[in-house]
Design a protein around this motif. Structure first.
Motif, PDB file in Angstrom:
ATOM      1  N   ILE A   1       0.756  -1.305  -0.042  1.00 17.82           N
ATOM      2  CA  ILE A   1       0.052   0.075  -0.076  1.00 17.82           C
ATOM      3  C   ILE A   1       0.778   1.278  -0.053  1.00 17.82           C
ATOM      4  N   ALA A   2       0.904   2.091  -1.047  1.00 19.48           N
ATOM      5  CA  ALA A   2       1.818   3.037  -1.327  1.00 19.48           C
ATOM      6  C   ALA A   2       1.263   4.216  -0.656  1.00 19.48           C
ATOM      7  N   ASN A   3       0.708   4.207   0.788  1.00 20.77           N
ATOM      8  CA  ASN A   3       0.122   5.426   1.454  1.00 20.77           C
ATOM      9  C   ASN A   3       0.264   5.175   2.823  1.00 20.77           C
ATOM     10  N   ARG A   4      -0.154   6.173   3.448  1.00 22.28           N
ATOM     11  CA  ARG A   4      -0.071   6.027   5.067  1.00 22.28           C
ATOM     12  C   ARG A   4      -1.525   6.462   5.568  1.00 22.28           C
ATOM     13  N   GLY A   5      -1.369   6.414   7.041  1.00 17.99           N
ATOM     14  CA  GLY A   5      -2.760   6.797   7.715  1.00 17.99           C
ATOM     15  C   GLY A   5      -4.029   5.901   7.400  1.00 17.99           C
ATOM     16  N   GLU A   6      -4.973   6.712   7.537  1.00 24.33           N
ATOM     17  CA  GLU A   6      -6.333   5.852   7.524  1.00 24.33           C
ATOM     18  C   GLU A   6      -6.492   5.002   6.411  1.00 24.33           C
ATOM     19  N   ILE A   7      -6.366   5.712   5.017  1.00 26.61           N
ATOM     20  CA  ILE A   7      -6.587   4.868   3.881  1.00 26.61           C
ATOM     21  C   ILE A   7      -5.691   3.538   3.710  1.00 26.61           C
ATOM     22  N   ALA A   8      -4.599   3.706   4.324  1.00 27.41           N
ATOM     23  CA  ALA A   8      -3.780   2.346   4.134  1.00 27.41           C
ATOM     24  C   ALA A   8      -4.229   1.375   5.097  1.00 27.41           C
ATOM     25  N   ILE A   9      -4.741   1.716   6.217  1.00 27.39           N
ATOM     26  CA  ILE A   9      -5.574   1.098   7.063  1.00 27.39           C
ATOM     27  C   ILE A   9      -6.742   0.244   6.511  1.00 27.39           C
ATOM     28  N   ARG A  10      -7.430   1.090   5.763  1.00 30.73           N
ATOM     29  CA  ARG A  10      -8.865   0.808   5.306  1.00 30.73           C
ATOM     30  C   ARG A  10      -8.592  -0.300   4.185  1.00 30.73           C
ATOM     31  N   VAL A  11      -7.503  -0.056   3.333  1.00 26.41           N
ATOM     32  CA  VAL A  11      -6.969  -0.920   2.204  1.00 26.41           C
ATOM     33  C   VAL A  11      -6.793  -2.352   2.757  1.00 26.41           C
ATOM     34  N   MET A  12      -5.791  -2.441   3.953  1.00 27.73           N
ATOM     35  CA  MET A  12      -5.262  -3.464   4.738  1.00 27.73           C
ATOM     36  C   MET A  12      -6.363  -4.220   5.117  1.00 27.73           C
ATOM     37  N   LYS A  13      -7.426  -3.587   5.835  1.00 32.84           N
ATOM     38  CA  LYS A  13      -8.364  -4.450   6.449  1.00 32.84           C
ATOM     39  C   LYS A  13      -9.044  -5.465   5.536  1.00 32.84           C
ATOM     40  N   THR A  14      -9.276  -4.808   4.261  1.00 33.30           N
ATOM     41  CA  THR A  14     -10.188  -5.776   3.156  1.00 33.30           C
ATOM     42  C   THR A  14      -9.442  -6.888   2.743  1.00 33.30           C
ATOM     43  N   ALA A  15      -7.835  -6.432   2.326  1.00 28.65           N
ATOM     44  CA  ALA A  15      -7.037  -7.508   1.891  1.00 28.65           C
ATOM     45  C   ALA A  15      -6.746  -8.253   3.000  1.00 28.65           C
ATOM     46  N   HIS A  16      -6.772  -8.169   4.280  1.00 31.07           N
ATOM     47  CA  HIS A  16      -6.640  -9.326   5.209  1.00 31.07           C
ATOM     48  C   HIS A  16      -7.923 -10.236   5.064  1.00 31.07           C
ATOM     49  N   ARG A  17      -8.981  -9.466   5.167  1.00 32.08           N
ATOM     50  CA  ARG A  17     -10.318 -10.362   5.072  1.00 32.08           C
ATOM     51  C   ARG A  17     -10.383 -11.256   3.899  1.00 32.08           C
ATOM     52  N   MET A  18      -9.853 -10.886   2.734  1.00 28.72           N
ATOM     53  CA  MET A  18      -9.498 -11.685   1.438  1.00 28.72           C
ATOM     54  C   MET A  18      -8.336 -12.641   1.529  1.00 28.72           C
ATOM     55  N   GLY A  19      -7.478 -12.805   2.638  1.00 28.58           N
ATOM     56  CA  GLY A  19      -6.527 -13.424   2.517  1.00 28.58           C
ATOM     57  C   GLY A  19      -5.181 -13.121   1.856  1.00 28.58           C
ATOM     58  N   ILE A  20      -5.341 -11.784   1.620  1.00 28.89           N
ATOM     59  CA  ILE A  20      -4.002 -11.285   1.079  1.00 28.89           C
ATOM     60  C   ILE A  20      -3.096 -10.618   1.956  1.00 28.89           C
ATOM     61  N   LYS A  21      -1.998 -10.908   2.079  1.00 29.10           N
ATOM     62  CA  LYS A  21      -0.936 -10.296   3.014  1.00 29.10           C
ATOM     63  C   LYS A  21      -0.748  -8.918   2.517  1.00 29.10           C
ATOM     64  N   THR A  22      -0.150  -7.978   3.393  1.00 27.74           N
ATOM     65  CA  THR A  22      -0.032  -6.588   3.099  1.00 27.74           C
ATOM     66  C   THR A  22       1.510  -6.153   3.700  1.00 27.74           C
ATOM     67  N   VAL A  23       1.993  -4.989   2.671  1.00 27.25           N
ATOM     68  CA  VAL A  23       3.205  -4.263   3.018  1.00 27.25           C
ATOM     69  C   VAL A  23       2.896  -2.926   3.010  1.00 27.25           C
ATOM     70  N   ALA A  24       3.449  -2.293   4.300  1.00 25.35           N
ATOM     71  CA  ALA A  24       3.193  -0.740   4.552  1.00 25.35           C
ATOM     72  C   ALA A  24       4.533  -0.290   4.086  1.00 25.35           C
ATOM     73  N   ILE A  25       4.594   1.171   3.545  1.00 26.13           N
ATOM     74  CA  ILE A  25       5.683   1.915   3.734  1.00 26.13           C
ATOM     75  C   ILE A  25       5.350   2.777   4.715  1.00 26.13           C
ATOM     76  N   TYR A  26       6.563   3.562   5.251  1.00 28.23           N
ATOM     77  CA  TYR A  26       6.479   4.551   6.011  1.00 28.23           C
ATOM     78  C   TYR A  26       7.818   5.364   6.036  1.00 28.23           C
ATOM     79  N   SER A  27       7.223   6.671   6.733  1.00 30.60           N
ATOM     80  CA  SER A  27       8.429   7.991   6.463  1.00 30.60           C
ATOM     81  C   SER A  27       8.848   7.803   7.740  1.00 30.60           C
ATOM     82  N   GLU A  28       9.936   8.767   8.081  1.00 32.66           N
ATOM     83  CA  GLU A  28      10.601   8.919   9.351  1.00 32.66           C
ATOM     84  C   GLU A  28       9.559   9.186  10.361  1.00 32.66           C
TER      85      GLU A  28
END
Lengths: 161, 482
Positions: free
Chosen positions: B6-33
């Motif tokens: 997920i090339a993003n941060r904050g609420e939308i990154a979490i929002r996307v991850m929630k659905t991905a996890h529910r569909m059995g898809i693993k997630t990778v986050a990126i983060y700034s300092e």
């Protein structure tokens, strides 16, 4: 009628009250640090977050809002007023950052003569560009920052005379 | 698809991850300092440091993000909204590197990303447009001539714009120069493209947008409208669905036009076609947003669909398992964007630490956020703390639930748009459904909000005075002995 207390709430609301104004403020303690108040038939639940008798400072939570309350007695107010009137003469011409941000541009130079309302600084905060205008007529005395620097809220950016 | 980044941060990154996890898809986050402590980093299965805090050194580094994606063995990249979500060359590079881009192809982003190109592409279709010029201007004299011909007020807009950035309304000739410079400068710094164009400013429009969803097999459906007229500085603050002014006929008509817009650029995935609706219910195409919108949850509530799930399925090449006649509106939903801004002080950003932060819970209440108690609001990104969404069987119920949720959302440390949200939900014009994009200008002032807040502030002052006098009375007893 003169009131004994000047009360400031969240630096935005000011009231003058006497102890008599309390009237029938019916407060009932509830569970979990909450209290219930009935005032002129209005019913509210609140909690006391902080209470400092010495500095007359209180913090109260009603609904989703937190209120910072400072009590001052009339004598303190008089002193404050005197203090302010002295200060005002000296420091009236300065441009402060109204919010934290990054300086995108400074459109004036030291020594420039400017009029009230002239654009002086472009400050970027949260991806929006904000033009900061001159608070008064004057000559630019000192510029404390340059392009690209980030500043905190309330920092003096430019002094005028 | 087994793993996505997920090339993003904050609420939308979490929002996307929630659905991905529910569909059995693993997630990778990126983060700034500065985001090391952000919840989206913990929410993901894996997380990778991307760079320094400013977004041009972190979340906007497309090449680096693709590099990380390849190293981490992901199958697809979800861009969220903002940042790289509408960057055509990023979409192109993702695909060239053998990854799936969960969003439209570069061709569609390019056309719709430039308002001028969009106008050009839609010329052959019968789509109503706002009167305006169809080329970029940068010369102030030329702009003045155009404006005088068109008649004031005019709207200067960034060709690559979005989110109200690089947009200025000009009421009179004298202001063109300064406003154009600001618009060009904002457009250059926000989008890397300083071209602006001029449009007639429609003076009391409603902002209505249609959600569309398209698959790779040529099927396009619309998921009805969202009403987004409550704005400040051209940025949405409150959105709802359905809109009170759309008749079933008008809804059908606007939906059909939106589908046509999507087809004109071979659109794939979730997208939004924005319209202006004037007081006589004429609608004009405004722009198409080629991404998942901030306000997508209201559509999810009334259609009972998960838009991120649909996005992922479409990206996997699946056919939409829905036909237009299968989607129905049920109930009503409202979203309030909770920004760290002070509604009593011109909506200026209010930065600080979330000393107390307790999102509300309950039936029909959804909070999408990327913050938690104790966190600072970083100055580098959008000041949105969360999205508060409420749902009800009808509009009244949704509004009342919103008021309840606002009252039960304690935040201390920063000023927020929560009191503004309550002001709107209790305003007769909003309750009647009788408003346009000038709601804030016409009905809102900090004095009015202050007046409403005075009742509780007075009570707080009285309580404090009572506490003080009680304590004073207690202290007097030992005092007599000294």
């Amino acid at each position: 009628m003169k009131k004994d207390f000047h009360i400031t709430v969240n630096e935005q609301f000011e009231f003058d009250f006497n102890e008599d104004d309390l009237g029938v403020l019916d407060i009932l303690p509830l569970k979990n640090n909450h209290l219930h108040v009935l005032h002129q038939n209005v019913s509210k639940v609140f909690s006391i977050v902080k209470s400092d008798f010495q500095s007359k400072y209180y913090e109260i939570n009603i609904g989703s809002v937190y209120y910072h309350i400072t009590l001052e007695d009339t004598l303190a107010i008089h002193i404050k007023k005197l203090g302010f009137s002295l200060k005002k003469e000296v420091f009236s011409k300065e441009l402060k950052a109204p919010m934290p941000g990054i300086i995108l541009d400074i459109t004036v130079k030291e020594g420039t003569l400017i009029k009230k309302g002239d654009p002086m600084v472009i400050l970027e905060a949260m991806k929006m560009e904000n033009t900061l205008n001159a608070p008064a007529d004057g000559i630019i005395k000192s510029i404390y920052f340059s392009k690209g620097e980030s500043v905190e809220k309330g920092t003096i950016l430019i002094d005028m005379e | 698809m087994k793993k996505i980044l997920i090339a993003n941060r904050g609420e939308i990154a979490i929002r996307v991850m929630k659905t991905a996890h529910r569909m059995g898809i693993k997630t990778v986050a990126i983060y700034s300092e500065i985001d090391r402590k952000s919840p989206h980093v913990r929410y993901a299965n894996e997380a990778v440091y991307i760079g320094e805090s400013p977004s041009n050194k972190s979340y906007l580094l497309g090449d680096k993000i693709i590099e990380i994606a390849l190293e981490m063995g992901v199958d697809a990249i979800h861009p969220g909204y903002g940042f790289l979500s509408e960057n055509a060359s990023f979409s192109e590079k993702v695909t060239k590197n053998g990854l799936l881009f969960i969003g439209p192809n570069a061709h569609a982003i390019r056309i719709m990303g430039s308002k001028l190109a969009a106008k050009e592409a839609l010329k052959t279709y019968d789509i109503p447009m706002v009167p305006g010029i169809d080329k970029a201007v940068s010369d102030i004299k030329e702009a003045t001539v155009i404006a005088l011909k068109m008649g004031f007020p005019i709207l200067i807009k960034a060709a690559a714009g979005g989110g109200g950035k690089g947009m200025r309304v000009v009421e009179k000739k004298e202001d063109i120069g300064q406003q154009m410079q600001r618009a060009i400068s904002e457009a250059t710094s926000s989008f890397g493209d300083g071209s602006v164009f001029i449009e007639k400013y429609i003076s009391s429009p409603r902002h209505i947008e249609i959600q569309i969803m398209a698959d790779t097999h040529g099927n396009v459906i619309h998921l009805f409208e969202r009403e987004c007229s409550i704005q400040r500085r051209h940025q949405k603050l409150i959105e709802e669905a359905p809109s009170v002014v759309l008749t079933p006929e008008l809804r059908k008509e606007m939906g059909a036009v939106a589908v046509l817009v999507a087809k004109s650029c071979d659109y794939v995935g979730a997208g939004t076609v924005e319209f202006l609706l004037d007081s006589r219910h004429n609608f004009y195409f405004l722009e198409m947003n080629t991404r998942l919108q901030v306000e997508h949850p209201v559509t999810e509530f009334i259609t009972n669909l998960d838009l991120v799930e649909l996005q992922i399925r479409v990206a996997r090449g699946e056919k939409l398992n829905l036909k237009q006649e299968d989607v129905k509106i049920k109930g009503h939903a409202i979203e309030l964007r909770v920004y760290a801004e002070d509604p009593l002080n011109n909506f200026l950003p209010s930065v600080g630490s979330l000393e107390i932060y307790k999102p509300p819970t309950g039936t029909g209440i959804r909070v999408d956020d990327g913050f938690e108690e104790g966190m600072d609001i970083p100055i580098y990104y959008d000041p949105m703390i969360s999205k508060l969404i409420t749902y009800g069987a009808n509009r009244t119920e949704a509004i009342q639930r919103m008021i309840y949720a606002i009252n039960n959302y304690p935040i201390k440390g920063v000023k927020t748009t929560l009191p503004f949200g309550k002001f709107v939900c209790e305003h007769p014009a909003f309750i009647r459904g009788d408003f346009d994009t000038h709601f804030v200008q016409n009905y809102y002032s900090s004095e009015l909000l202050k007046k409403e807040l005075t009742e509780d502030a007075t009570l707080a002052a009285l309580i404090a005075l009572k506490l003080y006098t009680q304590e004073k009375a207690l202290l007097r007893i030992p005092k007599t002995s000294s």
